[in-house]
Scaffold this active site. Sequence first.
Site, PDB file in Angstrom:
ATOM      1  N   GLY A  11      42.264  19.932  38.806  1.00  0.00           N
ATOM      2  CA  GLY A  11      42.827  21.237  39.153  1.00  0.00           C
ATOM      3  C   GLY A  11      41.844  22.053  39.967  1.00  0.00           C
ATOM      4  O   GLY A  11      40.754  22.366  39.501  1.00  0.00           O
ATOM      5  N   GLY A  13      42.357  25.099  41.158  1.00  0.00           N
ATOM      6  CA  GLY A  13      42.725  26.519  41.146  1.00  0.00           C
ATOM      7  C   GLY A  13      41.538  27.388  40.768  1.00  0.00           C
ATOM      8  O   GLY A  13      40.384  26.927  40.750  1.00  0.00           O
ATOM      9  N   ALA A  14      41.832  28.643  40.435  1.00  0.00           N
ATOM     10  CA  ALA A  14      40.769  29.620  40.185  1.00  0.00           C
ATOM     11  C   ALA A  14      39.867  29.195  39.021  1.00  0.00           C
ATOM     12  O   ALA A  14      38.644  29.317  39.103  1.00  0.00           O
ATOM     13  CB  ALA A  14      41.390  30.985  39.913  1.00  0.00           C
ATOM     14  N   GLY A  16      39.574  26.027  37.599  1.00  0.00           N
ATOM     15  CA  GLY A  16      38.921  24.737  37.882  1.00  0.00           C
ATOM     16  C   GLY A  16      37.710  24.930  38.780  1.00  0.00           C
ATOM     17  O   GLY A  16      36.618  24.410  38.508  1.00  0.00           O
ATOM     18  N   ASN A 101      46.936  28.666  29.850  1.00  0.00           N
ATOM     19  CA  ASN A 101      47.628  29.630  28.991  1.00  0.00           C
ATOM     20  C   ASN A 101      48.737  28.936  28.222  1.00  0.00           C
ATOM     21  O   ASN A 101      49.306  27.950  28.693  1.00  0.00           O
ATOM     22  CB  ASN A 101      48.303  30.714  29.849  1.00  0.00           C
ATOM     23  CG  ASN A 101      47.343  31.802  30.282  1.00  0.00           C
ATOM     24  OD1 ASN A 101      46.316  32.014  29.657  1.00  0.00           O
ATOM     25  ND2 ASN A 101      47.709  32.503  31.342  1.00  0.00           N
ATOM     26  N   LYS A 182      45.593  34.320  22.105  1.00  0.00           N
ATOM     27  CA  LYS A 182      45.780  34.374  23.563  1.00  0.00           C
ATOM     28  C   LYS A 182      47.270  34.350  23.896  1.00  0.00           C
ATOM     29  O   LYS A 182      47.731  35.056  24.800  1.00  0.00           O
ATOM     30  CB  LYS A 182      45.052  33.195  24.233  1.00  0.00           C
ATOM     31  CG  LYS A 182      45.091  33.189  25.752  1.00  0.00           C
ATOM     32  CD  LYS A 182      44.253  34.297  26.365  1.00  0.00           C
ATOM     33  CE  LYS A 182      44.468  34.552  27.843  1.00  0.00           C
ATOM     34  NZ  LYS A 182      44.112  33.555  28.769  1.00  0.00           N
ATOM     35  N   ASN A 186      49.323  37.114  26.009  1.00  0.00           N
ATOM     36  CA  ASN A 186      50.158  36.736  27.153  1.00  0.00           C
ATOM     37  C   ASN A 186      51.625  37.153  26.961  1.00  0.00           C
ATOM     38  O   ASN A 186      52.281  37.549  27.928  1.00  0.00           O
ATOM     39  CB  ASN A 186      50.067  35.226  27.418  1.00  0.00           C
ATOM     40  CG  ASN A 186      48.726  34.810  27.999  1.00  0.00           C
ATOM     41  OD1 ASN A 186      48.171  33.795  27.627  1.00  0.00           O
ATOM     42  ND2 ASN A 186      48.186  35.588  28.917  1.00  0.00           N
ATOM     43  N   SER A 252      48.711  36.295  35.739  1.00  0.00           N
ATOM     44  CA  SER A 252      49.032  35.020  36.384  1.00  0.00           C
ATOM     45  C   SER A 252      50.546  34.865  36.571  1.00  0.00           C
ATOM     46  O   SER A 252      51.000  34.347  37.591  1.00  0.00           O
ATOM     47  CB  SER A 252      48.469  33.865  35.561  1.00  0.00           C
ATOM     48  OG  SER A 252      48.908  33.961  34.231  1.00  0.00           O
ATOM     49  N   GLU A 264      54.382  29.874  33.413  1.00  0.00           N
ATOM     50  CA  GLU A 264      54.055  29.236  32.133  1.00  0.00           C
ATOM     51  C   GLU A 264      54.945  29.748  30.999  1.00  0.00           C
ATOM     52  O   GLU A 264      54.622  29.556  29.825  1.00  0.00           O
ATOM     53  CB  GLU A 264      52.566  29.493  31.805  1.00  0.00           C
ATOM     54  CG  GLU A 264      51.637  28.830  32.809  1.00  0.00           C
ATOM     55  CD  GLU A 264      50.148  29.053  32.536  1.00  0.00           C
ATOM     56  OE1 GLU A 264      49.408  28.065  32.439  1.00  0.00           O
ATOM     57  OE2 GLU A 264      49.733  30.222  32.446  1.00  0.00           O
TER      58      GLU A 264
HETATM   59  O1  KPL Z   1      45.635  35.579  30.733  1.00  0.00           O
HETATM   60  C1  KPL Z   1      46.046  36.465  31.451  1.00  0.00           C
HETATM   61  C2  KPL Z   1      46.900  36.060  32.578  1.00  0.00           C
HETATM   62  O2  KPL Z   1      47.011  36.772  33.558  1.00  0.00           O
HETATM   63  O3  KPL Z   1      47.485  34.978  32.462  1.00  0.00           O
HETATM   64  C3  KPL Z   1      45.774  37.901  31.118  1.00  0.00           C
HETATM   65  C4  KPL Z   1      44.892  37.967  29.893  1.00  0.00           C
HETATM   66  C5  KPL Z   1      47.063  38.588  30.854  1.00  0.00           C
HETATM   67  C6  KPL Z   1      45.008  38.626  32.180  1.00  0.00           C
HETATM   68  O4  KPL Z   1      45.775  38.992  33.261  1.00  0.00           O
END
Ligand code: KPL
Length: 299
Positions: A11, A13-14, A16, A101, A182, A186, A252, A264
Amino acid sequence: MYSNMTWQIIGDGAIGCLWAANLLNCGQQVHLVSRKNNIPQRINYTNLQGEEQCYPCSISQCLSDTSSPLIVCVKAPQVLQALKQYRSQISEQQVIILMHNGMGCAEQVAQLLPQNPIICATTANASLLSAPFNIVQTGLGVTYFGPFNCASRNFASLLATLNQALGNCHWCEDIEKKLWLKLLINIAINPLSAIFQISNGELSKAVFQDQIKQLIKEAMQVLKRLDLKFDEQLLLSTINGVIDATSNNYSSMNRDIFYKRPTEIEYINGYLLKKAQQLNIETPLIRKLYNEIIALESH
Ligand code: KPL
């Protein structure tokens, strides 16, 4: 455990690229796996002090070896697909570290690769991909790693290097509770910020605070039945702490909807909804936001 180890990161992305740059910075060997064509052999990284660094890095569309650890940094909906694609290049002893996430992927990976040690990780580090293989770190945070299965219980020694690279890395036997925390953050932030296309900071307005309280109230019923102990007030203040700390950021999911990418949601609200359904618990606002994101995704 390893003599000549290369960290393999799937990956580009940011997250990785953030791990790749920071591992390279502390002298580790890194191989980054990307699906792109025309791959450069470097990562440009702007750290929190605004200093720009260019790190030469091995990058290709394949894994580099069948023994060193794999850090999987693709988004939840792509995890299984990515591992299926590289399955023939992964040995049974190879440790797989999942960093994304949401929840539910580790179970899918364990079905695909039942012998492999699987570690789940959750990170509060933040970075932005300003262009392919160019990242800007935007926030420092804690990262928890913990065993998903028995085979991964004796891999805590990997933490020393990971901690040297990004700092604030912890081994946590009860990783499930950290993953739930987490997921709850989210659930509170991502769908609302994506549906209304607002920055995280906007969620401190009263109209959104009422909805966040409702979302957490609904989630608490499920958590109680799963015997997961969270304090509702503490949870709300943790969520508002994240909203404040990331107030200028777009979540995200906000970006996924904006750029018309898959989100996600299935691994965030969807995961909680499955648990709620199994327990016969109604979670109407969590479902409503889930439905709205699914509708936005198909536009
Ligand atoms: O994990 C995040 C995401 O953007 O997926 C948060 C904690 C909400 C930070 O923006």
